[in-house]
Enzyme design. Structure first.
Site, PDB file in Angstrom:
ATOM      1  N   SER A  81       1.045  -0.520  -0.151  1.00 14.09           N
ATOM      2  CA  SER A  81       0.088   0.280   0.142  1.00 14.09           C
ATOM      3  C   SER A  81       1.066   1.345  -0.466  1.00 14.09           C
ATOM      4  CB  SER A  81      -0.672  -0.379   1.268  1.00 14.09           C
ATOM      5  OG  SER A  81      -0.145  -0.589   2.105  1.00 14.09           O
TER       6      SER A  81
ATOM      7  N   LYS B 153       4.728 -11.991   2.748  1.00 16.72           N
ATOM      8  CA  LYS B 153       2.697 -11.519   3.454  1.00 16.72           C
ATOM      9  C   LYS B 153       2.847 -12.018   1.158  1.00 16.72           C
ATOM     10  CE  LYS B 153       0.139  -8.900   3.578  1.00 16.72           C
ATOM     11  NZ  LYS B 153      -0.802  -7.718   2.195  1.00 16.72           N
TER      12      LYS B 153
ATOM     13  N   GLU C   3      -8.932  -9.945   2.653  1.00 17.25           N
ATOM     14  CA  GLU C   3      -9.385  -8.573   3.003  1.00 17.25           C
ATOM     15  C   GLU C   3     -10.895  -8.707   2.349  1.00 17.25           C
ATOM     16  OE1 GLU C   3      -6.548  -6.113   1.075  1.00 17.25           O
ATOM     17  OE2 GLU C   3      -8.511  -4.709   1.117  1.00 17.25           O
TER      18      GLU C   3
HETATM   19  O1  KIV Z   1      -0.179  -3.960   1.360  1.00 17.46           O
HETATM   20  C1  KIV Z   1      -1.033  -3.645   2.699  1.00 17.46           C
HETATM   21  O2  KIV Z   1      -1.714  -2.228   3.272  1.00 17.46           O
HETATM   22  C2  KIV Z   1      -1.645  -4.697   3.008  1.00 17.46           C
HETATM   23  C3  KIV Z   1      -3.010  -4.880   4.078  1.00 17.46           C
HETATM   24  C4  KIV Z   1      -3.570  -5.847   4.395  1.00 17.46           C
HETATM   25  C5  KIV Z   1      -3.097  -3.747   5.188  1.00 17.46           C
HETATM   26  O3  KIV Z   1      -1.981  -5.424   2.044  1.00 17.46           O
END
Ligand code: KIV
Length: 262
Positions: A54, A120, A189
């Protein structure tokens, strides 16, 4: 050359402490993109700090996350690392950085070398091979299912997931397969009401929701949405606790006024 990775005792302890939180204590998670914010979150007692992709929107002003590169991620993981002593530092693998098992592993190692404790990546069955390859390299993984921001262009917008029973079942089986692969926790999400509860009660690893209702084992937010520091857009589920944008503007105007008085 990318060095082989082996988790430190401290990292293993943090990961296992996180797993043991399920059903006992809710997990708090926020994004950060720089040293000062990461340090403030860490000192305030947050459990997980995500250097999220993000940052494409929050730091670089892009429309979505699809222009985020490994170079940007590495830079911001390094910036946050020095400010974090207690929280688990998770880093996002950016768009198209994990298309093959080889690129997934190479890029996950680069994020760990920059200071991440875990990585992630977005997707369920579609990224199972990559997830297993990263885990096989000794790197902890946080999964991410439901609405996948990196797919926004392919999907023509951000769409809530799990509306049809077929889609809900597919998300449930994604969660089970990711759990079986050995991931530490699962971000969920933007899914329909009730599905967060169903996934959370089906799997034994912690779920961390964002726009996924109140039944997950924890919640994650983009830090700007908590602080009101990105006034041009804030998702409905985020409830800003302060309004940093307007406070910053007030401070800047006061500074200009003081200058003109002197
Ligand atoms: O990049 C991000 O902010 C995310 C969200 C799950 C907060 O992947």
């Amino acid at each position: 050359m990318v060095m082989a990775y082996s988790a430190s005792i401290d990292q293993r302890e943090k990961l296992s402490a996180l797993s043991q939180r399920k059903g006992k204590q809710l997990i708090s998670a926020l994004t950060a993109y720089d040293y000062a914010v990461a340090r403030i979150l860490d000192e305030a007692g947050i459990d997980i700090i995500l250097v999220g992709d993000s940052l494409g929107m929050m730091v670089f002003g892009h429309e979505d996350t699809t222009q985020v590169t490994m170079e940007m991620m590495v830079h911001h993981v390094k910036a946050c690392r020095k400010g974090i002593h207690n929280a688990l530092l998770v880093a996002d693998l950016p768009y198209k950085s994990y298309e093959t098992t080889e690129s997934a592993t190479t890029n996950a190692k680069l994020l760990v070398q920059a200071g991440a404790d875990a990585v992630k990546l977005e997707g369920g069955k579609a990224v199972l091979k990559q997830t297993k390859a990263i885990l096989h390299a000794g790197i902890a993984v946080i999964g991410h299912i439901g609405m996948l921001p990196q797919q926004v262009r392919e999907e023509g917008g951000y769409k809530k997931k799990g509306k049809s029973s077929m889609e809900a079942q597919s998300l449930l089986s994604d969660a089970k397969e990711l759990e079986a692969s050995g991931i530490t926790a699962l971000v969920i999400e933007s899914i329909v009401e009730g599905l967060g509860e169903e996934i959370t009660s089906t799997i034994d690893i912690p779920t961390i929701g964002i726009g996924a209702g109140n039944d997950c084992d924890g919640q994650i937010l983009v830090v700007n949405d908590l602080l009101g520091s990105y006034p041009w857009f804030c998702p409905g589920f985020a409830k800003p606790k302060v309004n940093l944008a307007s406070q910053t503007s007030i401070a800047v105007k006061a500074f200009i006024e003081d200058l003109n008085k002197s």
